[in-house]
Structures are given as structure tokens and as C-alpha cells.
Write a protein that holds these residues in place. Sequence first.
Motif, PDB file in Angstrom:
ATOM      1  N   ASP A  71      51.702  48.267  99.673  1.00 51.59           N
ATOM      2  CA  ASP A  71      50.358  48.002  99.143  1.00 51.59           C
ATOM      3  C   ASP A  71      49.342  48.950  99.782  1.00 51.59           C
ATOM      4  N   GLU A  72      48.191  49.067  99.125  1.00 47.85           N
ATOM      5  CA  GLU A  72      47.128  49.926  99.635  1.00 47.85           C
ATOM      6  C   GLU A  72      45.802  49.177  99.691  1.00 47.85           C
ATOM      7  N   ILE A  73      44.976  49.592 100.649  1.00 50.07           N
ATOM      8  CA  ILE A  73      43.618  49.062 100.799  1.00 50.07           C
ATOM      9  C   ILE A  73      42.635  50.197 100.594  1.00 50.07           C
ATOM     10  N   VAL A  74      41.606  49.963  99.796  1.00 47.91           N
ATOM     11  CA  VAL A  74      40.459  50.864  99.733  1.00 47.91           C
ATOM     12  C   VAL A  74      39.371  50.227 100.593  1.00 47.91           C
ATOM     13  N   TYR A  80      48.505  47.599 110.718  1.00 48.24           N
ATOM     14  CA  TYR A  80      49.047  47.431 109.372  1.00 48.24           C
ATOM     15  C   TYR A  80      49.616  48.701 108.759  1.00 48.24           C
ATOM     16  N   GLU A  81      49.135  49.858 109.173  1.00 49.64           N
ATOM     17  CA  GLU A  81      49.737  51.092 108.649  1.00 49.64           C
ATOM     18  C   GLU A  81      51.192  51.226 109.091  1.00 49.64           C
ATOM     19  N   GLN A  82      51.528  50.732 110.287  1.00 48.47           N
ATOM     20  CA  GLN A  82      52.920  50.834 110.743  1.00 48.47           C
ATOM     21  C   GLN A  82      53.852  49.923 109.934  1.00 48.47           C
ATOM     22  N   PHE A  83      53.266  48.985 109.188  1.00 46.54           N
ATOM     23  CA  PHE A  83      54.056  48.124 108.311  1.00 46.54           C
ATOM     24  C   PHE A  83      54.114  48.668 106.885  1.00 46.54           C
ATOM     25  N   GLY A  84      53.629  49.896 106.699  1.00 48.33           N
ATOM     26  CA  GLY A  84      53.724  50.538 105.393  1.00 48.33           C
ATOM     27  C   GLY A  84      52.591  50.214 104.452  1.00 48.33           C
ATOM     28  N   ILE A  85      51.440  49.797 104.984  1.00 48.04           N
ATOM     29  CA  ILE A  85      50.251  49.539 104.165  1.00 48.04           C
ATOM     30  C   ILE A  85      49.293  50.719 104.356  1.00 48.04           C
ATOM     31  N   LYS A  86      48.952  51.387 103.281  1.00 50.24           N
ATOM     32  CA  LYS A  86      48.116  52.577 103.351  1.00 50.24           C
ATOM     33  C   LYS A  86      46.647  52.204 103.223  1.00 50.24           C
ATOM     34  N   ILE A  87      45.805  52.853 104.042  1.00 44.94           N
ATOM     35  CA  ILE A  87      44.364  52.598 104.008  1.00 44.94           C
ATOM     36  C   ILE A  87      43.661  53.848 103.497  1.00 44.94           C
ATOM     37  N   ASN A  88      42.867  53.702 102.447  1.00 50.16           N
ATOM     38  CA  ASN A  88      42.050  54.795 101.918  1.00 50.16           C
ATOM     39  C   ASN A  88      40.586  54.496 102.214  1.00 50.16           C
ATOM     40  N   PHE A  89      39.978  55.287 103.105  1.00 47.17           N
ATOM     41  CA  PHE A  89      38.582  55.074 103.485  1.00 47.17           C
ATOM     42  C   PHE A  89      37.672  55.900 102.587  1.00 47.17           C
ATOM     43  N   VAL A  90      36.680  55.246 101.981  1.00 47.35           N
ATOM     44  CA  VAL A  90      35.748  55.941 101.081  1.00 47.35           C
ATOM     45  C   VAL A  90      34.335  55.420 101.312  1.00 47.35           C
ATOM     46  N   PRO A 111      47.607  52.421  91.445  1.00 49.22           N
ATOM     47  CA  PRO A 111      48.348  51.224  91.021  1.00 49.22           C
ATOM     48  C   PRO A 111      48.802  50.349  92.192  1.00 49.22           C
ATOM     49  N   LYS A 112      48.808  50.925  93.402  1.00 47.15           N
ATOM     50  CA  LYS A 112      49.245  50.171  94.575  1.00 47.15           C
ATOM     51  C   LYS A 112      48.092  49.483  95.308  1.00 47.15           C
ATOM     52  N   THR A 113      46.871  49.711  94.858  1.00 42.53           N
ATOM     53  CA  THR A 113      45.712  49.102  95.529  1.00 42.53           C
ATOM     54  C   THR A 113      45.691  47.600  95.264  1.00 42.53           C
ATOM     55  N   LYS A 114      45.723  46.821  96.326  1.00 36.91           N
ATOM     56  CA  LYS A 114      45.707  45.362  96.209  1.00 36.91           C
ATOM     57  C   LYS A 114      44.465  44.737  96.829  1.00 36.91           C
ATOM     58  N   LEU A 115      43.728  45.517  97.640  1.00 33.86           N
ATOM     59  CA  LEU A 115      42.572  44.963  98.336  1.00 33.86           C
ATOM     60  C   LEU A 115      41.495  46.020  98.470  1.00 33.86           C
ATOM     61  N   LYS A 141      38.488  43.664  89.662  1.00 29.72           N
ATOM     62  CA  LYS A 141      39.099  42.808  88.650  1.00 29.72           C
ATOM     63  C   LYS A 141      39.895  43.634  87.641  1.00 29.72           C
ATOM     64  N   ALA A 142      39.335  44.760  87.228  1.00 30.57           N
ATOM     65  CA  ALA A 142      40.027  45.620  86.264  1.00 30.57           C
ATOM     66  C   ALA A 142      41.274  46.253  86.867  1.00 30.57           C
ATOM     67  N   SER A 143      41.298  46.351  88.188  1.00 25.44           N
ATOM     68  CA  SER A 143      42.427  46.979  88.880  1.00 25.44           C
ATOM     69  C   SER A 143      43.423  45.967  89.414  1.00 25.44           C
ATOM     70  N   ASN A 144      43.173  44.687  89.132  1.00 28.97           N
ATOM     71  CA  ASN A 144      44.050  43.616  89.624  1.00 28.97           C
ATOM     72  C   ASN A 144      44.139  43.628  91.153  1.00 28.97           C
ATOM     73  N   ALA A 145      42.999  43.870  91.798  1.00 29.23           N
ATOM     74  CA  ALA A 145      42.919  43.887  93.257  1.00 29.23           C
ATOM     75  C   ALA A 145      41.919  42.830  93.715  1.00 29.23           C
ATOM     76  N   TRP A 146      42.095  42.348  94.936  1.00 26.48           N
ATOM     77  CA  TRP A 146      41.121  41.427  95.519  1.00 26.48           C
ATOM     78  C   TRP A 146      39.966  42.215  96.112  1.00 26.48           C
ATOM     79  N   LEU A 147      38.787  41.653  96.007  1.00 29.71           N
ATOM     80  CA  LEU A 147      37.620  42.213  96.690  1.00 29.71           C
ATOM     81  C   LEU A 147      37.239  41.288  97.834  1.00 29.71           C
ATOM     82  N   CYS A 148      37.267  41.825  99.042  1.00 26.21           N
ATOM     83  CA  CYS A 148      36.862  41.080 100.230  1.00 26.21           C
ATOM     84  C   CYS A 148      35.598  41.718 100.799  1.00 26.21           C
ATOM     85  N   VAL A 149      34.598  40.903 101.083  1.00 31.62           N
ATOM     86  CA  VAL A 149      33.328  41.383 101.627  1.00 31.62           C
ATOM     87  C   VAL A 149      33.108  40.785 103.004  1.00 31.62           C
TER      88      VAL A 149
END
Length: 395
Positions: free
Chosen positions: A88-91, A108-118, A132-136, A160-168
Motif C-alpha cells: 500500500d501507499e500513503i500520500v 512502516y516503510e520497512q514493512f513495504g508501505i511507500k510514502i509519497n510526500f507532496v 492505484p496502490k494509494t490507500k491513505l 473518495k474517487a481514488s478509493n482511499a481514506w482521508l485522515c486529517v
Amino acid sequence: MQATTQLIHSIPVDPLTGAVSVPIYQTSTFVQDAPGVNKGYDYARSGNPTRATLESLIAQLEGGATGLAFASGLAAIDAVAKLLKTGDEIVAVDDIYGGAYRLFTQVYEQFGIKINFVDTSDPAKVLDAITPKTKLIWLETPTNPTLKISDIEAIAKIAKASNAWLCVDNTFATPALQQPLLLGADIVVHSATKYLGGHSDLIAGLVVTKDPELGARIKFYQNATGNILGPFDSWLVIRGIETLHLRIRQHSESALAIAKYLEQHPAVDKVYYPGLASHPNHATAKKQSKGFGGIVSFSLKQDHLDAATALVTSTKLFKLAESLGGIKSLVSHPASMTHKSIPAEKRQAAGVSDSLIRLSLGLEDVQDLISDLDQAFNTSAAKLEKSNTHQVAAC
């Protein structure tokens, strides 16, 4: 009914004794009528009446279905991250709290979760980072420490359009000013250590979900890992929340006055406060928030570490310390304190320069705080001049 009145009267009177203050159930276990038959509680890791009151209260304040209390803000973030799996990936917002950056990149990156900082203050950049791998999608708004504002409603539509959760992360604004779930977010987190507790006397974290099923999943992780908030600290957060609206109002008024003062100061290069018309995200902040909060950051024209250090060690009322959101005003130097775990090049790219200073406005008289900053600017200038004289003499 106004929010302040609703808040005060949503904190229940104890039905057993009539106590106005929520009782502290300082117990590890509960007597059962028969195996598996109890009065709603069996073991305090799984549930405690004092903690349950806090969890219900924060859910009401945020307009959510489920509230959960954790041992720290980072524990709350960790519980949300456990929703993800390998691949899974996080933006995530680029101007992110240092502890969250460390958790995401070193755990979490060592568990194979990629973080994209923007830069999430631009929704188009969020959309471009989605795969397609973005979940959060992870927002702080306002961010810590440059106070960028992200359009929650616009990014919620992208999520919502990307089927990802938004956490604030709503720590800086609090539900007194902003309710992300009502703007389309799925999850809200808080470091309750800050404004919700309000007195710099506890460490706590909170999670609120819009969807009960999602809340049940996070509650499972809360119980399975044991990362709970104890009853006494739960009571302290409840007590702090009782005065939240009054404190936030004063914090915000003082912050705006300080921001305007800093804008005119000759030693200041840039002021970061969303309540200023000069802030690039002022319109978005005004649209989605009832106020602009109690944090002001600013950078110096002398953009180097020595200048910032001289200033933050010259204040008297502003105490040099980690954290924020308490009744006493605090000053910090993010690059060497709260954000030191972020590599320098990434810090600077996100706007966290070596001369950036963060102020947390307390409840002191604002004129006294301005006077303190005045003397600190004068004292730090004298320190730097003396240091420069010594260096010239040494040469």
C-alpha cells in the motif's frame, strides 16, 4: 444550541452519585456476574468508563461515529497506519510533524508501505501523486510548523474517487475551529497533549472515524496492542476540553496580534499565520475554519542557526520547550527540536529553514508577550554583535 453550551452539557453527570466531574475509574479489572456476564466492562485495557466518556466526547465534538483514546498522539497515528498492508501507499503532506515522518519512513516503510510526500496545499499535486496502490491520504492542516492549509473538502473528493481514506491531523485547529469529518474526511487524529488537554500536563492521542466499521477496526488494534490512555489522563483531557472554546478564542486573538506585530518587525523575513491576508492559503482557511488558531511561525532575515538560537534563548515569557497548545506561551526551533528527525534537505524543501521559529501563544496578556519579543529581538541582536566582534578579534 451553541457549540460551547452543547460541549459543556455533553459531559455527563455521574448517574450513580450525581458527581458533576466525571469519576476516575482507577481500576484494572471489573467483577463479573458470571463468566462473560458483566456491566459493560471486563478488563481495563479493553474498556474503562472514564476513557469511554472521553472517547464519546471527542466523537461528538468531531461529528464522528467512533472515538478512541491512545497513550500518545503518535500511538494514535500508528493505529491508523495499521489499517494498511505491504504494497500500500500513503500520500502525505510534505510539511509533516517530525514524529509522524519518523514513524512512516523508519517503521512502516520497512514493512513495504511507500510514502509519497507532496505539498497538499495544492489539491492538483495530491491528485498527481495518487496511484492505484494509494490507500491513505494524510493531511495536517494547518501544518506543523509552516501552517500550510489544505482544502479538506477538495482532497476528500479526490480520496473518495481514488478509493482511499482521508485522515486529517486536526491537532492545531481542534474541533472548536474545524471539523474535517463534516468536510468529507474519513478519520481525524489528535495529539490531545496539545490544545485538547490544554495545560501541558499529559501525553495523549485520539482517533475519530466517520464510519463505525472503520472505527471498530482501529479499536481492535487499540485493544490488541494495548496502546490505551489511562483513566487519570483521560480525565485530564476531559477537564481540558471543558474550557476548549474559551482557550482557543484567546489563543487565536493573541496569535493574530503577534502575527501582525511580526509582519512589521525589521528582523523578520516571513510570517506564517493563516489569519493574515498575506498567507497564500488564507481564503481556504477562512472557508473551512471558524478561526485561525494559536500558532505563529516566522523566519528571520538573518537566515542561519545562530540567529534563531540567539532569539529563542532570549525570551522570558515564551518558554523554550517542545510541544504547544498550553496556557503558557512556548517558543521552539523546529529544525533542531520537533523536526530534527527529518533530513535537512527535506526540511528545507518543505519550508522549514534554519531560522524558522514557532510560537505557541498561551493565555498571557498579549501586550506582555509583545514586550517579551521586543526585548528578545534586542537581546539576541546584542548577542550576535558580540559574537561577531569576538570572531573578528580572533582573526
